[in-house]
Design a protein around this motif. Sequence first.
Motif, PDB file in Angstrom:
ATOM      1  N   HIS A 294       5.850  -5.695   4.241  1.00  0.00           N
ATOM      2  CA  HIS A 294       5.515  -7.113   4.300  1.00  0.00           C
ATOM      3  C   HIS A 294       5.102  -7.651   2.932  1.00  0.00           C
ATOM      4  O   HIS A 294       4.696  -6.904   2.048  1.00  0.00           O
ATOM      5  N   ASN A 295       5.181  -8.964   2.835  1.00  0.00           N
ATOM      6  CA  ASN A 295       4.769  -9.674   1.624  1.00  0.00           C
ATOM      7  C   ASN A 295       3.381 -10.264   1.822  1.00  0.00           C
ATOM      8  O   ASN A 295       3.135 -11.014   2.774  1.00  0.00           O
ATOM      9  N   TRP A 296       2.478  -9.930   0.907  1.00  0.00           N
ATOM     10  CA  TRP A 296       1.137 -10.522   0.892  1.00  0.00           C
ATOM     11  C   TRP A 296       1.101 -11.663  -0.124  1.00  0.00           C
ATOM     12  O   TRP A 296       1.681 -11.550  -1.219  1.00  0.00           O
ATOM     13  N   CYS A 297       0.433 -12.754   0.248  1.00  0.00           N
ATOM     14  CA  CYS A 297       0.318 -13.945  -0.606  1.00  0.00           C
ATOM     15  C   CYS A 297      -0.939 -13.788  -1.463  1.00  0.00           C
ATOM     16  O   CYS A 297      -2.063 -13.946  -0.972  1.00  0.00           O
ATOM     17  N   LEU A 298      -0.761 -13.496  -2.715  1.00  0.00           N
ATOM     18  CA  LEU A 298      -1.857 -13.070  -3.569  1.00  0.00           C
ATOM     19  C   LEU A 298      -2.844 -14.199  -3.897  1.00  0.00           C
ATOM     20  O   LEU A 298      -2.440 -15.311  -4.241  1.00  0.00           O
ATOM     21  N   ASN A 299      -4.123 -13.867  -3.834  1.00  0.00           N
ATOM     22  CA  ASN A 299      -5.167 -14.818  -4.224  1.00  0.00           C
ATOM     23  C   ASN A 299      -5.191 -15.042  -5.731  1.00  0.00           C
ATOM     24  O   ASN A 299      -5.802 -16.012  -6.200  1.00  0.00           O
ATOM     25  N   THR A 300      -4.549 -14.169  -6.487  1.00  0.00           N
ATOM     26  CA  THR A 300      -4.521 -14.298  -7.943  1.00  0.00           C
ATOM     27  C   THR A 300      -3.491 -15.326  -8.406  1.00  0.00           C
ATOM     28  O   THR A 300      -3.380 -15.576  -9.608  1.00  0.00           O
ATOM     29  N   GLY A 332       3.442 -12.965  -5.010  1.00  0.00           N
ATOM     30  CA  GLY A 332       3.419 -12.042  -3.886  1.00  0.00           C
ATOM     31  C   GLY A 332       3.527 -10.593  -4.297  1.00  0.00           C
ATOM     32  O   GLY A 332       3.941 -10.268  -5.412  1.00  0.00           O
ATOM     33  N   VAL A 333       3.128  -9.727  -3.371  1.00  0.00           N
ATOM     34  CA  VAL A 333       3.359  -8.293  -3.528  1.00  0.00           C
ATOM     35  C   VAL A 333       3.875  -7.752  -2.195  1.00  0.00           C
ATOM     36  O   VAL A 333       3.310  -8.038  -1.137  1.00  0.00           O
ATOM     37  N   GLN A 334       4.977  -7.035  -2.247  1.00  0.00           N
ATOM     38  CA  GLN A 334       5.509  -6.372  -1.069  1.00  0.00           C
ATOM     39  C   GLN A 334       4.888  -4.988  -0.980  1.00  0.00           C
ATOM     40  O   GLN A 334       4.995  -4.182  -1.908  1.00  0.00           O
ATOM     41  N   VAL A 335       4.232  -4.717   0.140  1.00  0.00           N
ATOM     42  CA  VAL A 335       3.696  -3.387   0.397  1.00  0.00           C
ATOM     43  C   VAL A 335       4.639  -2.698   1.374  1.00  0.00           C
ATOM     44  O   VAL A 335       4.841  -3.171   2.497  1.00  0.00           O
ATOM     45  N   TYR A 336       5.223  -1.594   0.922  1.00  0.00           N
ATOM     46  CA  TYR A 336       6.149  -0.840   1.765  1.00  0.00           C
ATOM     47  C   TYR A 336       5.647   0.595   1.859  1.00  0.00           C
ATOM     48  O   TYR A 336       5.415   1.244   0.835  1.00  0.00           O
ATOM     49  N   SER A 337       5.483   1.087   3.078  1.00  0.00           N
ATOM     50  CA  SER A 337       4.837   2.385   3.285  1.00  0.00           C
ATOM     51  C   SER A 337       5.825   3.520   3.563  1.00  0.00           C
ATOM     52  O   SER A 337       5.478   4.488   4.242  1.00  0.00           O
ATOM     53  N   GLY A 338       7.030   3.405   3.026  1.00  0.00           N
ATOM     54  CA  GLY A 338       7.997   4.497   3.154  1.00  0.00           C
ATOM     55  C   GLY A 338       8.354   4.797   4.596  1.00  0.00           C
ATOM     56  O   GLY A 338       8.460   5.951   5.007  1.00  0.00           O
ATOM     57  N   ASN A 339       8.591   3.728   5.379  1.00  0.00           N
ATOM     58  CA  ASN A 339       8.785   3.881   6.817  1.00  0.00           C
ATOM     59  C   ASN A 339      10.062   4.619   7.190  1.00  0.00           C
ATOM     60  O   ASN A 339      10.161   5.169   8.293  1.00  0.00           O
ATOM     61  N   PHE A 340      11.042   4.609   6.298  1.00  0.00           N
ATOM     62  CA  PHE A 340      12.320   5.245   6.616  1.00  0.00           C
ATOM     63  C   PHE A 340      12.532   6.547   5.846  1.00  0.00           C
ATOM     64  O   PHE A 340      13.604   7.134   5.895  1.00  0.00           O
ATOM     65  N   GLN A 341      11.494   6.982   5.130  1.00  0.00           N
ATOM     66  CA  GLN A 341      11.550   8.325   4.544  1.00  0.00           C
ATOM     67  C   GLN A 341      11.400   9.341   5.674  1.00  0.00           C
ATOM     68  O   GLN A 341      10.596   9.152   6.592  1.00  0.00           O
ATOM     69  N   GLY A 342      12.133  10.406   5.612  1.00  0.00           N
ATOM     70  CA  GLY A 342      11.920  11.514   6.537  1.00  0.00           C
ATOM     71  C   GLY A 342      12.337  11.264   7.965  1.00  0.00           C
ATOM     72  O   GLY A 342      11.903  11.980   8.875  1.00  0.00           O
ATOM     73  N   VAL A 343      13.161  10.240   8.205  1.00  0.00           N
ATOM     74  CA  VAL A 343      13.657   9.971   9.555  1.00  0.00           C
ATOM     75  C   VAL A 343      15.148   9.676   9.493  1.00  0.00           C
ATOM     76  O   VAL A 343      15.678   9.300   8.448  1.00  0.00           O
ATOM     77  N   GLY A 344      15.831   9.853  10.620  1.00  0.00           N
ATOM     78  CA  GLY A 344      17.259   9.524  10.701  1.00  0.00           C
ATOM     79  C   GLY A 344      18.139  10.313   9.759  1.00  0.00           C
ATOM     80  O   GLY A 344      19.125   9.784   9.244  1.00  0.00           O
ATOM     81  N   GLY A 345      17.799  11.581   9.519  1.00  0.00           N
ATOM     82  CA  GLY A 345      18.567  12.407   8.608  1.00  0.00           C
ATOM     83  C   GLY A 345      17.971  12.494   7.227  1.00  0.00           C
ATOM     84  O   GLY A 345      18.297  13.392   6.451  1.00  0.00           O
ATOM     85  N   GLU A 346      17.095  11.548   6.903  1.00  0.00           N
ATOM     86  CA  GLU A 346      16.448  11.549   5.591  1.00  0.00           C
ATOM     87  C   GLU A 346      15.566  12.784   5.379  1.00  0.00           C
ATOM     88  O   GLU A 346      15.315  13.193   4.257  1.00  0.00           O
ATOM     89  N   GLU A 347      15.121  13.373   6.501  1.00  0.00           N
ATOM     90  CA  GLU A 347      14.222  14.516   6.376  1.00  0.00           C
ATOM     91  C   GLU A 347      14.898  15.741   5.760  1.00  0.00           C
ATOM     92  O   GLU A 347      14.224  16.682   5.323  1.00  0.00           O
ATOM     93  N   ASN A 348      16.231  15.735   5.733  1.00  0.00           N
ATOM     94  CA  ASN A 348      16.964  16.885   5.210  1.00  0.00           C
ATOM     95  C   ASN A 348      17.399  16.723   3.757  1.00  0.00           C
ATOM     96  O   ASN A 348      17.982  17.640   3.180  1.00  0.00           O
ATOM     97  N   VAL A 349      17.123  15.563   3.173  1.00  0.00           N
ATOM     98  CA  VAL A 349      17.540  15.327   1.795  1.00  0.00           C
ATOM     99  C   VAL A 349      16.551  15.998   0.836  1.00  0.00           C
ATOM    100  O   VAL A 349      15.348  15.749   0.895  1.00  0.00           O
ATOM    101  N   VAL A 350      17.090  16.845  -0.037  1.00  0.00           N
ATOM    102  CA  VAL A 350      16.249  17.513  -1.029  1.00  0.00           C
ATOM    103  C   VAL A 350      16.099  16.601  -2.239  1.00  0.00           C
ATOM    104  O   VAL A 350      17.081  16.125  -2.801  1.00  0.00           O
ATOM    105  N   ARG A 351      14.867  16.390  -2.631  1.00  0.00           N
ATOM    106  CA  ARG A 351      14.599  15.474  -3.726  1.00  0.00           C
ATOM    107  C   ARG A 351      13.956  16.203  -4.903  1.00  0.00           C
ATOM    108  O   ARG A 351      14.145  17.396  -5.060  1.00  0.00           O
ATOM    109  N   LYS A 352      13.242  15.487  -5.730  1.00  0.00           N
ATOM    110  CA  LYS A 352      12.733  16.011  -6.987  1.00  0.00           C
ATOM    111  C   LYS A 352      12.053  17.363  -6.820  1.00  0.00           C
ATOM    112  O   LYS A 352      11.169  17.526  -5.984  1.00  0.00           O
TER     113      LYS A 352
END
Length: 401
Positions: A294-300, A332-352
Motif C-alpha cells: 500500500h501507499n502511505w501519504c507522508l506527513n513530510t 508517498g511511500v509504498q510499503v511492500y512486505s514481500g507477499n509473493f516471495q516463497g509462494v506459487g513456485g517462488e519457494e524453489n528459486v535459488v537466490r543470492k
Amino acid sequence: MKTLKGSLLGLGAAALLFSACAGGQKEAAAQLTLSGLDAAKFDTVINEKPVKLYTLKNANGMEVCITNYGGRVVSLVVNDKDGKPTDVVLGFDNIAQYADTANTPTDYGSSVGRYANRICDGKFTLDGVTYQLRQNDPHKGDTRIHSLHGGGTTGWMNQVYDVLEVNDSLIKLQITAADGENGFPGNVVATTTYKVTADNVLDIVWEATTDKATIINQTNHNYYNLSGDLENPAYDQVLYVNADNFTEADFSYMPTGKILPVEGTPMDFRTPHAVGDSIKSEYSQTKNAHGYDHNWCLNTYKDGKGDDTQVCASLYSPKSGIFMEMFTNEPGVQVYSGNFQGVGGEENVVRKLGKKYPQHVSVCLESQKFPDSPNHPEWASPVVTPEKPYYSHAAYKFSIK
C-alpha cells in the motif's frame, strides 16, 4: 530480444559455474565483495551494451554493489551491533538470473521507470490525448489489466543504463527512452545517481528531461531484511511510517481514490511496531494483499513540497541492531512486505549465495508519487514537461540502535 555473451552465456553457464564451485574444484581465487559477490558473474553484454558490477563504499565498512543492468542495487552491507558485515537486501548473485525475465522476473534493487507502481488499465490522458501503456499486471476476475513498473520486463529495470560517472563512493547512470516506448509520450533522458556517504547513507537522486509533456515516477525497489537472515520471515522487523493516511486499494491493488486514516487500523505505524503484529490480520486491506502492499501519504509532504530532511519512515531489526531511516521529497511511500516471495513456485528459486526466500522475508520502502496519479488530478502530479524537468530524492541512513 536480449542477447547474453561474455563471461556468462545464460543460466546454463551459471549452473555449471555453481556446480564446479560446489564440487570443490580449485580455480583461481575470485575477488569477492564484502557481501560475497563475484564481479565476474556480472561481466557480460546485453543488447550490445556492457554490463558490470560496481562497488561503492566508505571508511565505516558500508558497501553497496550496483549493476548498470536496471540500475540495480545487488547488495548493501553495513555492520551489525557486533561489528559483523551484514548484507541487508535481497537479490541474485549473477547477471544471468536478473536477465532471465522469462523464468526469474524480479524488480530486486532496481531503479524503476518510466513509471513506478500501477496505472489503472494502463491508460491516462494528458493534454487531451489518451495514451495506452503496456499492460502487464492482470488480476483474476478483473477485465482491467494494469500497467506496473513502466511495463515490467520491458521497463527500465530490465534495460542497460549507461555509466556516466563512477568512483569509490558514487555512480551516475543514464537511460534514454524513445517517444512511444511502452506507450509513454516524450523522448526522455533520465539519470539515477547512487552515493554512499561518510555517515552511512545510501543517497539516491533521479533526474530527467523530456522533449514533450509526459509522466515520470521513479523509485528504488530494494527489499530490506535488516537481520541478514534471509531464510526466515522478517516478522520482527520494526516499522515506522510518518503518515496519518493511506490510499485505499481495491482487490487489484489499485487505489480506489479514497484516502483513509490509519487510526485504529493495521495501517497505523506512527508508533513503531513489528510488521508481524498485524500482517495477517482480517482487516480487508491487509487480507486482500496477503500483507502490506500500500501507499502511505507522508506527513513530510505539505503544500506541494516534500521535506527530505525529516524522517518519513524507518525500519529496525532487534536481531542485528541495524536501524534504517528513510528520507524523501516525494508525497508517498509504498510499503511492500514481500507477499509473493516463497509462494506459487517462488519457494524453489535459488537466490543470492544459495538462499531460498520465504514469504514476508523483507520490507520494501519505495518513495513515489501516489499510484495511478495520472488519473487523479487532485493528487501530486507526475507530469514532466520540457520547462519542468523531473527531480526526485530518497536517502536511507544506517546506524546501530
